[in-house]
Design a protein around this motif. Structure first.
Motif, mmCIF file in Angstrom:
data_model
loop_
_atom_site.group_PDB
_atom_site.id
_atom_site.type_symbol
_atom_site.label_atom_id
_atom_site.label_comp_id
_atom_site.label_asym_id
_atom_site.label_seq_id
_atom_site.Cartn_x
_atom_site.Cartn_y
_atom_site.Cartn_z
ATOM 1 N N LYS B 55 0.831 -1.214 0.000
ATOM 2 C CA LYS B 55 0.000 0.000 0.000
ATOM 3 C C LYS B 55 0.866 1.265 0.000
ATOM 4 C CE LYS B 55 -4.180 -1.893 2.033
ATOM 5 N NZ LYS B 55 -5.006 -2.006 3.242
ATOM 6 N N LEU B 58 2.198 1.784 -3.487
ATOM 7 C CA LEU B 58 1.178 2.228 -4.438
ATOM 8 C C LEU B 58 0.565 3.581 -4.068
ATOM 9 C CD1 LEU B 58 -0.423 -1.264 -4.747
ATOM 10 C CD2 LEU B 58 0.599 -0.022 -6.632
ATOM 11 N N GLY B 59 0.982 4.128 -2.945
ATOM 12 C CA GLY B 59 0.462 5.448 -2.554
ATOM 13 C C GLY B 59 -0.889 5.395 -1.857
ATOM 14 N N LEU B 60 -1.341 4.186 -1.500
ATOM 15 C CA LEU B 60 -2.607 4.093 -0.759
ATOM 16 C C LEU B 60 -2.408 4.570 0.682
ATOM 17 C CD1 LEU B 60 -3.816 0.600 -2.028
ATOM 18 C CD2 LEU B 60 -5.002 2.744 -2.400
ATOM 19 N N LEU B 61 -1.180 4.405 1.170
ATOM 20 C CA LEU B 61 -0.811 4.901 2.501
ATOM 21 C C LEU B 61 0.374 5.850 2.352
ATOM 22 C CD1 LEU B 61 -0.853 1.580 4.613
ATOM 23 C CD2 LEU B 61 -2.646 3.317 4.519
ATOM 24 N N LYS B 62 0.506 6.746 3.333
ATOM 25 C CA LYS B 62 1.648 7.665 3.307
ATOM 26 C C LYS B 62 2.639 7.245 4.386
ATOM 27 C CE LYS B 62 -1.364 11.171 1.571
ATOM 28 N NZ LYS B 62 -2.545 11.909 1.944
ATOM 29 N N PRO B 88 -5.097 -6.546 -5.443
ATOM 30 C CA PRO B 88 -5.144 -6.538 -3.974
ATOM 31 C C PRO B 88 -5.489 -7.926 -3.432
ATOM 32 C CG PRO B 88 -7.088 -5.453 -4.876
ATOM 33 C CD PRO B 88 -6.265 -5.913 -6.046
#
Lengths: 258, 251
Positions: B55, B58-62, B88
């Protein structure tokens, strides 16, 4: 723009295939038909009652659809984790929000069109000689304008609140929007300046939707509002929609998807 | 010299619990790199931080701290997302859409033309054995069928890098074999593959290199050829257990 269109089409397909939508539309048809019954017990106002009740039904049922679908529009994507397959593709957050919004706005348009056509058909069947003027159609346009505004409010809240809370917030926004003027007047009747300022603040914060209802009522009574007012109302609503969708984009950009 | 296309440096991610807002560390100073055309398997127990790593990539989380770079850009950059495919863990879809409609949608967001979308979707549906179910609503799909559709959508743009999170979960033995075959084919095409899995036989068969993640920390990394020498996955299992037990001893 491809991404916005693709998401909009997806959202439209997903929404329009939900059977709950048809239950609402069926209910709207029944309510419209109830206008014939109510009209028949009036004194020569049967068509007026049928048209009034029909338009009120479209506004009410359309509002319910916009609120209940709109408030879960983004939240459901996060909850069901379908968003993982969206935001990991080259789709900017604004495209995602705009696509979801336009998809639902299209669905609301189709529903409004279906309910409006049913109303016009009912009026024609009840009184084939009655000339349906453009004012009724203009009223439908203003109902749609209000519905797409509610859709934008619901979309905004759905980016960060649960569907239940979003429904509460959106309903509150909608109701206060219609009562803003009255609340402001109520505040000014109070002896306390704090109360007056509080209601003033609410009036300025929440969009004034009462004008849309006033214009609709004018149209139903055969009074054509001047073009300047119509232009103002369309621009005012459009500005609020853009503002709400921009806020929704900011929220979507800042949040993480766990 | 082969340049790495996936790089993380001292990558750390803290999550906040919903209740009492208690902070816990999901990933702790992860530093790894994956070269172009390499198949990298990140293995670990449940909750080790594998999905969190994906994540972040993929930039889903920082990240809380540290950095992520995919094809030279930070995780989630639009230009990078055009070149990657993501599956996913247990993918979820719009239940009222059909498999073909979802692939068409995926193709469109990657800018494929109508004809390209149709052709690519037909090829991919055939590859994952979903041609007959193409016009069935996804809501009626079994878990395995959804996994297959997830694989198909991740390849719609002919990606340079493939991120797959537990690709064989929910699949029956035949489905697992099919996925392994697809992975080997993608390897032959020179794709860079980043795989999350805890199914060691699958990892042993397809990966070039593995990293062992335990409690958010990378506790071991080596080439598969050095670990098993092309033999049984049991050597990989022994390596995995050794990495985990030695990290426990250090703690």
């Amino acid at each position: 723009m491809n991404a916005v269109l693709a998401i909009a089409l997806n959202t439209y397909r997903e929404t329009v295939r939900d059977r709950v939508l048809y239950a609402f539309v069926f209910f709207a048809f029944v309510l419209t038909l109830a206008g014939i019954l109510l009209g028949s017990i009036s004194v020569g106002q049967d068509l007026r009652i049928l048209e009034d009740l029909g338009l009120a039904t479209i506004a009410f049922i359309g509002g319910i659809i916009a609120i209940f679908v709109g408030t879960s529009l983004v939240y459901k994507e996060i909850e069901r984790r379908t968003i993982y397959l969206i935001v990991t593709k080259p789709i900017a957050r604004w495209q995602f929000i705009a696509g979801k919004y336009f998809g639902l706005a299209l669905c609301v348009f189709v529903v409004t069109l279906a309910m409006g056509s049913f109303l016009l058909a009912t009026v024609y069947v009840v009184s084939p000689g009655h000339i349906i003027n453009s004012l009724l159609l203009e009223s439908l346009v203003f109902i749609y304008l209000e519905l797409i505004f509610i859709t934008a409010v619901a979309t905004f809240f759905s980016t960060f609140a649960t569907p239940v809370m979003s429904v509460v917030f959106t309903l509150a926004f909608w109701l206060i929007g219609h009562m803003g003027q009255s609340l402001r007047q109520l505040g000014h009747l109070s002896a306390s300046t704090t109360v007056a300022k509080f209601f003033d603040a609410i009036y300025w914060l929440v969009p004034d939707l009462s004008r849309l209802t006033t214009v609709r009522a004018d149209l139903m009574y055969g009074r054509q509002p001047d073009a300047e007012l119509l232009f103002y109302l369309v621009s005012y609503t459009a500005a609020y929609i853009i503002l709400l969708l921009s806020f929704a984009t900011v929220v979507a950009e800042r949040r993480e998807y766990q | 010299m082969i340049s790495p296309v996936i790089v993380t440096e001292h990558l750390t991610k803290d999550h906040m619990s919903h209740f009492l807002r208690k902070r816990f560390r999901a990933l702790d100073g992860l530093t790894l790199s994956v070269d172009r055309s390499e198949t990298y398997g990140l293995i670990g127990l449940n909750g080790a931080g594998k999905t969190t790593t994906l994540k972040l990539l993929l930039g889903l989380l920082k990240p809380t701290s540290g950095s992520v770079s995919v094809l030279g850009s930070p995780g989630g950059a639009q230009q990078t997302l055009r070149k990657i495919g993501f599956l996913p863990e247990s993918p979820h879809f719009y239940s009222y859409l059909t498999g073909a409609e979802f692939l068409d949608f995926s193709g469109k967001v990657f800018g494929l033309t109508k004809v390209e979308c149709k052709e690519r979707a037909a090829d991919l549906l055939k590859m994952v054995s979903l041609t007959e179910a193409a016009k069935t609503a996804i809501g009626k799909y079994s878990k395995g069928m959804m996994q297959r559709l997830g694989i198909a959508q991740s390849l719609i743009n002919d990606p340079e890098i493939i991120f797959w999170d537990e690709p064989t979960s929910g699949l029956d033995p035949i489905g697992r074999r099919d996925v392994r075959m697809i992975l080997l084919k993608l390897k032959e095409q020179g794709k860079t593959i980043f795989l999350n899995s805890h199914l060691l036989p699958d990892v042993n068969e397809v990966c070039d290199r593995v990293g062992v993640l335990h409690r958010g920390r990378l506790v071991g990394t080596d080439k598969i050829s050095s670990i098993t020498g092309g033999g049984s996955y049991q050597d990989l299992e022994a390596y995995f257990l050794e990495c985990i037990s030695s990290s426990e001893v250090k703690v």
